[in-house]
Scaffold this motif. Structure first.
Motif, short mmCIF file in Angstrom:
data_model
loop_
_atom_site.label_atom_id
_atom_site.label_comp_id
_atom_site.label_asym_id
_atom_site.label_seq_id
_atom_site.Cartn_x
_atom_site.Cartn_y
_atom_site.Cartn_z
N GLU A 33 -12.41 78.53 33.17
CA GLU A 33 -11.15 78.38 32.42
C GLU A 33 -10.15 77.53 33.19
OE1 GLU A 33 -12.74 81.26 33.00
OE2 GLU A 33 -13.22 82.07 31.03
N ALA A 34 -10.07 77.72 34.52
CA ALA A 34 -9.15 76.94 35.34
C ALA A 34 -9.54 75.46 35.35
CB ALA A 34 -9.11 77.48 36.76
N TYR A 35 -10.85 75.18 35.39
CA TYR A 35 -11.31 73.79 35.36
C TYR A 35 -10.90 73.11 34.06
CZ TYR A 35 -14.19 69.65 35.43
OH TYR A 35 -14.60 68.34 35.38
N VAL A 36 -11.15 73.77 32.93
CA VAL A 36 -10.83 73.18 31.63
C VAL A 36 -9.32 73.01 31.48
CG1 VAL A 36 -10.94 73.51 29.13
CG2 VAL A 36 -12.95 73.95 30.53
N LYS A 37 -8.56 73.97 31.96
CA LYS A 37 -7.10 73.86 31.88
C LYS A 37 -6.60 72.64 32.65
CE LYS A 37 -2.86 76.46 32.57
NZ LYS A 37 -2.27 77.73 32.98
N GLU A 38 -7.22 72.37 33.80
CA GLU A 38 -6.79 71.24 34.63
C GLU A 38 -7.31 69.90 34.13
OE1 GLU A 38 -7.23 69.64 39.21
OE2 GLU A 38 -7.49 71.77 38.81
N HIS A 39 -8.56 69.87 33.63
CA HIS A 39 -9.21 68.59 33.30
C HIS A 39 -9.39 68.34 31.80
CE1 HIS A 39 -10.13 67.81 37.50
NE2 HIS A 39 -10.50 69.08 37.61
N GLY A 40 -9.25 69.35 30.98
CA GLY A 40 -9.47 69.18 29.55
C GLY A 40 -8.34 68.43 28.87
N ILE A 41 -8.67 67.79 27.74
CA ILE A 41 -7.64 67.04 27.00
C ILE A 41 -7.25 67.72 25.70
CG2 ILE A 41 -8.24 64.81 28.03
CD1 ILE A 41 -9.83 64.17 25.50
N PHE A 42 -8.03 68.72 25.28
CA PHE A 42 -7.74 69.43 24.03
C PHE A 42 -7.53 70.92 24.32
CE2 PHE A 42 -10.72 66.01 22.43
CZ PHE A 42 -9.73 65.23 21.86
N PRO A 43 -6.89 71.63 23.40
CA PRO A 43 -6.73 73.08 23.55
C PRO A 43 -8.06 73.82 23.41
CG PRO A 43 -5.26 72.21 21.83
CD PRO A 43 -6.17 71.11 22.24
N VAL A 44 -8.17 74.95 24.07
CA VAL A 44 -9.37 75.78 24.00
C VAL A 44 -9.47 76.42 22.62
CG1 VAL A 44 -10.52 77.83 24.93
CG2 VAL A 44 -9.40 76.22 26.48
N MET A 45 -10.67 76.31 22.02
CA MET A 45 -10.92 76.91 20.71
C MET A 45 -11.77 78.17 20.82
SD MET A 45 -11.64 73.32 18.66
CE MET A 45 -12.75 74.07 17.54
N ASP A 46 -12.69 78.19 21.82
CA ASP A 46 -13.61 79.32 21.94
C ASP A 46 -14.14 79.41 23.37
OD1 ASP A 46 -15.24 81.46 20.73
OD2 ASP A 46 -16.92 80.13 21.21
N VAL A 47 -14.36 80.64 23.83
CA VAL A 47 -15.00 80.90 25.12
C VAL A 47 -16.12 81.90 24.86
CG1 VAL A 47 -14.72 81.75 27.47
CG2 VAL A 47 -12.84 80.51 26.38
N SER A 48 -17.34 81.57 25.29
CA SER A 48 -18.47 82.48 25.07
C SER A 48 -19.47 82.33 26.22
CB SER A 48 -19.14 82.18 23.73
OG SER A 48 -19.63 80.85 23.72
N LYS A 49 -20.54 83.13 26.16
CA LYS A 49 -21.63 83.03 27.12
C LYS A 49 -22.94 82.90 26.35
CE LYS A 49 -19.82 85.41 31.11
NZ LYS A 49 -20.09 86.40 32.16
N ASN A 50 -23.88 82.12 26.91
CA ASN A 50 -25.19 82.03 26.28
C ASN A 50 -26.10 83.10 26.88
OD1 ASN A 50 -26.04 80.98 28.75
ND2 ASN A 50 -26.21 78.87 28.01
N THR A 51 -27.35 83.14 26.45
CA THR A 51 -28.28 84.18 26.90
C THR A 51 -28.61 84.06 28.39
OG1 THR A 51 -30.15 82.85 26.17
CG2 THR A 51 -29.32 84.50 24.62
N SER A 52 -28.39 82.90 28.98
CA SER A 52 -28.63 82.70 30.41
C SER A 52 -27.44 83.12 31.26
CB SER A 52 -28.95 81.23 30.70
OG SER A 52 -30.08 80.82 29.99
N GLY A 53 -26.33 83.47 30.60
CA GLY A 53 -25.12 83.86 31.32
C GLY A 53 -24.19 82.72 31.63
N ASP A 54 -24.50 81.51 31.15
CA ASP A 54 -23.62 80.36 31.35
C ASP A 54 -22.36 80.51 30.49
OD1 ASP A 54 -25.69 79.30 32.89
OD2 ASP A 54 -26.49 78.14 31.21
N VAL A 55 -21.23 80.10 31.04
CA VAL A 55 -19.98 80.14 30.29
C VAL A 55 -19.86 78.85 29.48
CG1 VAL A 55 -17.46 80.24 30.47
CG2 VAL A 55 -18.86 81.60 32.01
#
Length: 73
Positions: A33-55
């Protein structure tokens, strides 16, 4: 700080997911979340995890542009 492998998938409204631009980088960050807040250009729409545990963080501009970040530790 943790080190992540990040897959960044950029989707535009004209090309859709078939023509998405993909980039793989390695970066250190306090959290995904901190990485996206610093480097992202758009607002966050969704945060989830896949079956491997990746964010997976999806951002967008509500006009069809979407950037999806997949963080693997």
């Amino acid at each position: 700080m943790k080190e992540y492998e990040i897959i960044i998938e950029t989707i535009n409204p004209c090309g859709g997911s078939k023509h998405a631009q993909n980039e793989i980088i390695e970066a250190e960050a306090e959290s995904p979340e901190a990485y996206v807040k610093e480097h992202g250009i758009f607002p966050v729409m969704d945060v989830s995890k896949n079956t491997s545990g990746d964010v997976i963080i999806t951002t967008g501009d509500s006009k069809g542009y979407i950037v999806r970040y997949t963080f693997t530790e």
